[in-house]
Structures are given as C-alpha cells and as structure tokens.
Write an enzyme that holds these catalytic residues in place. Structure first.
Site, PDB file in Angstrom:
ATOM      1  N   GLY A 103       0.804  -1.212   0.000  1.00 52.93           N
ATOM      2  CA  GLY A 103       0.000   0.000   0.000  1.00 52.93           C
ATOM      3  C   GLY A 103       0.837   1.262   0.000  1.00 52.93           C
ATOM      4  N   THR A 194       6.145  -7.762   2.229  1.00 56.71           N
ATOM      5  CA  THR A 194       7.167  -7.465   1.218  1.00 56.71           C
ATOM      6  C   THR A 194       8.535  -7.928   1.669  1.00 56.71           C
ATOM      7  OG1 THR A 194       5.929  -5.548   0.422  1.00 56.71           O
ATOM      8  CG2 THR A 194       8.285  -5.596  -0.073  1.00 56.71           C
ATOM      9  N   ASP A 222       0.988   1.752   9.482  1.00 55.69           N
ATOM     10  CA  ASP A 222       0.407   1.358  10.765  1.00 55.69           C
ATOM     11  C   ASP A 222       1.439   1.269  11.890  1.00 55.69           C
ATOM     12  OD1 ASP A 222      -1.922   1.104   9.370  1.00 55.69           O
ATOM     13  OD2 ASP A 222      -1.964  -1.090   9.377  1.00 55.69           O
ATOM     14  N   ARG A 267      -4.761  -2.047  10.847  1.00 54.12           N
ATOM     15  CA  ARG A 267      -5.365  -3.356  10.592  1.00 54.12           C
ATOM     16  C   ARG A 267      -5.210  -4.280  11.795  1.00 54.12           C
ATOM     17  NH1 ARG A 267      -6.771  -6.240   6.037  1.00 54.12           N
ATOM     18  NH2 ARG A 267      -6.231  -4.440   4.762  1.00 54.12           N
ATOM     19  N   TYR A 375      -7.696   7.041   2.623  1.00 53.31           N
ATOM     20  CA  TYR A 375      -6.953   7.236   1.385  1.00 53.31           C
ATOM     21  C   TYR A 375      -6.398   8.647   1.252  1.00 53.31           C
ATOM     22  CZ  TYR A 375      -8.699   2.658   0.217  1.00 53.31           C
ATOM     23  OH  TYR A 375      -8.960   1.309   0.242  1.00 53.31           O
ATOM     24  N   ILE A 377      -5.081  10.198   3.821  1.00 57.44           N
ATOM     25  CA  ILE A 377      -3.891  10.202   4.671  1.00 57.44           C
ATOM     26  C   ILE A 377      -2.724   9.512   3.982  1.00 57.44           C
ATOM     27  CG2 ILE A 377      -2.907   9.264   6.803  1.00 57.44           C
ATOM     28  CD1 ILE A 377      -5.594   9.772   8.156  1.00 57.44           C
TER      29      ILE A 377
END
Length: 463
Positions: A103, A194, A222, A267, A375, A377
């Site tokens: 993201g 990743t 996060d 999350r 979105y 932010i």
C-alpha cells in the site's frame, strides 16, 4: 541451522562477555570467498571531509534494550548502520534497482529519491533502475532509468513514482530477471509481507552464489513492524489524522447530541489511532484492535456514549480499522493479494449500530457523522520529520549494500540507525501493549472505560 536453532543464512549470532549477543546480518563474503575490497569513495568526497570519524567502526553495535538494571546482561544488539572504510563494489560496476510494494505511505518517494541520490552523490554510482508496479514488475513490466534529475522533486508528491502492487511474488522469476539484467544491488521498500518476499529473494540469490546485495527499507503506515522505533510515514499519518478528528469535533459540537466518528488505519495495530487521540485531546473514546470492547450492558460503549452526551452534549470516537472485527456480523474470511485478511468496515458498522441503538431507546436524539480519511492520509507527501527519517533510512541502506551486507533492513533502534536481519522483522507484528504506560496515558486523556470486564452476553447486541 546452528546449535541454537538459528538459520545462519538469515542471521549470525555473535556472543560476547556479560550476556552480550549480536544478531548480525549476512555478508556477501559469507558465501563468496576472496572478494576484493576497495577504498570508500567518501574518503575523497569534499562534503564529508569536515566530519571527524565519519566511518563506522566494525565493532559498533546498538542495544535493543536500553532500560536495564545494574546486574542485567548486556542483551541483544544490532550492527550499527553507516559507511565503512572499505566497500565491496566498484562504483562503476554497480547496477542497482529499486522496487516499491504494498500500500501507499507518505515518504515512499523520498526513500526512492535518496537511494538514487545517495548512490550517485556519495558513491559515484550512475546506473540505477526503477522496477514498475511491485514484485511482478521484475518480469512483467519495463524498468525505468533513475537519475538524480529524474527524482529531484518527487519527495514533494505523495504515492510512489514507480507504482506499486500487492502479491505477484515469484522468487525464481525475480532472481532470473536480476541475473539477466546483471543487477547487483536490490533495494526493496515495503511492509512485513514485502520483506518476507525480500528474504526469499536473498536466499535464492545466495543459493545461486550471486554477488548481489539485497537491502530492505521497512514501510508500514500502521507502525506494526517490530524491533524498530517507528516506520516512515507514521508521523505524517498521525499529523494528517488531526484534520479528520478536528472535522469530526466541529460537526459534533455544532448540533445537539452530536457524535463524530472517525475511522483511522490500523489493521492489526492501533498506533495511529492511539497517537492521534493523544495529540488531539478532543477525542472521547479510542478503540483499537488490541483492546476488545463491547456495546451492550454496564460499562459498555452504548452506556459510555449516553453518559458523555449527557455531560458534554457531544462526543468524538476514533476507531482503528481492525478494531471490533470479532463483533462485526458476517465478517469476511478472505485475504488480499498480500495475504492480509479482508476486514469489514467497522466504522460504517459502528455508525449504523449506534444510530439503531439510540433510535430504539427513544430517550435521546443523536446526530452522527462518519468520516473515513484513510486514502487521503496515505496519499499525501511526507512531512518534514518523515522526510528526514526517510532520507536517513535510504542512506543507511546504501551504505550497507556498498559495504557488502545483504539480507537486512535498515531501521531505527533506540534512536540509532542499524542493520537488522530480515527474520527479526517478519517473525511477528508490533502491537500496542494495553498494559503499558502509553495506553494508560491515552485512557487518562479520554477518560473512557477500559472495557476489560464485559458482563455476560455483552457481545450479543453486536449481532
């Protein structure tokens, strides 16, 4: 595996006196013998000529734990980041590539920029490639050449100039492409998923005996990557979240019994929600994944909302996206391409449940406004603090790769930049500890209930 059950391809354990343990990162010389070394070009760089003792001593390490008792063992340490006197690549021979995955996050473009500029201006490297659209770009997309001129002002823009995607990881295809293109330094920017992929790439490169350094720069808005102090983009996210909270506060205070509900990112970890709440001081209740809550009954959320509205006439609630997922009806048991569980929109669900509850009670008319700035932010450029932090992370990664280290991420530990083995940041997630002082500070700021002792059947009202 060594006698301690440690995968020596991933991490080297070095033990010393008084309980000293160095969790060291791999080096190209571990599997390629008789590698030549070269003087570091920084020795003749006029920008660094004024710096005393600019090169990091090989014995410099950084402790993971700094609060100790007088009789405590010295504990776990990580190798200190920074330039070494000798490098394992001739600048003219370096062909580097950069890829961004997962993201969006404030600071991505800054990291890209500073890897390119660091390689060019500090080490004289002129061949840097950008891989388009994440891991799959290695074998399904074209690469772009990156020069300092190409990236000169990208830090002023949000997103990533290279594009990104989730999934698409095929280790064999990726390493084939790296080998075919004669790339010998790979910089991978992304979160824990990743970096697991980066670890697999490093292992395959090592298995093939290739002289390729793999360096990771951890990215997660996060702040849920362990070991490191924080991830880049986090400060910007907390700062930008204030705008949403302020808007919710204005809406709530402008009507009778107004409620402003804001959903923020988080999350599995509620750091953004917690820090944004502490920074705002306008929030009455903060809900995060690590701290379960309930709606019905004594001490529940409905009771607290009614109490706060009677006292103040308005209320602001901040909820992290992963909070209350056990309560949400018909939760989705699916995953995205990165392996993350698809979450139900807890903010929308909560707004409906709160409206339904007070409509049924008929004792208090409320007006609720729901704001989701997610979105907005994650798409903004990094603020000044994150720009500086992203710069130092990128430069540390460049120094490490040029010095021959591989299979590592660059990260801040107790205020010092370090090299950390991949496995240490992929083995678990960083989460808010609700028995810690910071969560207690947050509770004292909002004066909300802890929701620690739900009555029997308290969760039934959520279904």
């Amino acid at each position: 595996m060594d006698s301690n059950g440690v995968d020596e391809q991933q991490m080297k354990l070095v033990q010393g006196a008084a309980g000293y343990v160095l969790e060291d990162v791999p080096h190209l010389s571990d599997y390629i013998l008789d590698l030549p070394t070269y003087p570091n070009p920084l020795q003749s760089n006029p920008a660094y000529s004024v710096v005393r003792q600019y090169f990091v001593d090989e014995d410099d390490t950084v402790p993971q734990k700094i609060v100790v008792h007088k009789d405590s063992p010295r504990g776990t340490h990580f190798r200190r980041a920074g330039p070494r006197q000798k490098v394992y690549f001739k600048p003219a021979d370096v062909r580097a590539c950069i890829v961004t995955c997962g993201g969006l996050c404030p600071g991505l473009n800054t990291v890209i920029r500073e890897i390119v500029c660091g390689l060019h201006y500090m080490y004289g490297v002129t061949e840097v490639l950008g891989v388009n659209c994440g891991f799959s770009g290695f074998y399904s997309k074209n690469t772009v050449t990156l020069t300092p001129k190409d990236v000169s002002d990208i830090h002023k823009r949000g997103g990533t100039m290279l594009g990104t995607s989730r999934g698409g990881h095929d280790t064999s295809k990726i390493v084939d492409n790296i080998q075919d293109r004669e790339i010998n330094q790979v910089y991978i920017i992304g979160g824990d998923g990743t970096q697991k992929g980066a670890s697999a790439i490093y292992k395959e490169i090592r298995r093939r005996g290739l002289k390729v350094a793999v360096a990771g720069i951890p990215k997660t808005i996060d702040n849920d990557i362990p070991v490191i102090d924080k991830s880049f983009g986090f400060d910007t996210a907390v700062e930008e979240a204030q705008r949403a909270i302020n808007a919710a506060h204005v809406e709530a205070t402008s009507v009778e019994n107004g409620i402003g509900l804001v959903k923020l990112m988080g999350r599995y970890s509620g750091f953004i929600a917690m820090y944004a709440t502490l920074a705002s001081r306008d929030v009455d209740c903060c809900l995060i994944p690590e701290s379960p809550f309930y709606l019905e009954g004594k001490g529940g959320l409905y009771e607290f909302i009614a109490k706060r509205l009677r006292e103040n006439g308005h209320m602001v609630i901040v909820v992290a996206e992963g909070a209350g997922q056990d309560l949400v009806a018909e939760s989705i048991e699916q995953q995205d391409a990165s392996g993350n569980k698809l979450l139900k929109d807890v903010g929308l669900w909560m707004s409906l449940k709160i409206k339904e509850h007070f409509a049924k009670q008929r004792k208090m008319d409320i007006t609720l406004k729901y704001i989701d700035p997610t979105y907005m932010i994650r798409a903004i450029p990094a603020n000044a603090s994150d720009n500086v932090y992203s710069t130092l992370l990128a430069q540390s990664a460049v120094h490490g790769a040029m010095a021959g280290y591989t299979g590592f991420i660059s990260g801040l530990v107790n205020g010092r930049h370090t090299y950390i083995p991949f496995n240490r940041i992929t083995e678990k997630q960083n989460k808010v500890v609700i028995t810690d002082r910071m969560w207690a500070r947050m509770l004292s700021s909002t004066n909300q209930p802890s929701f620690m002792n739900p009555p029997n059947g308290a969760t039934e009202g959520a279904n």
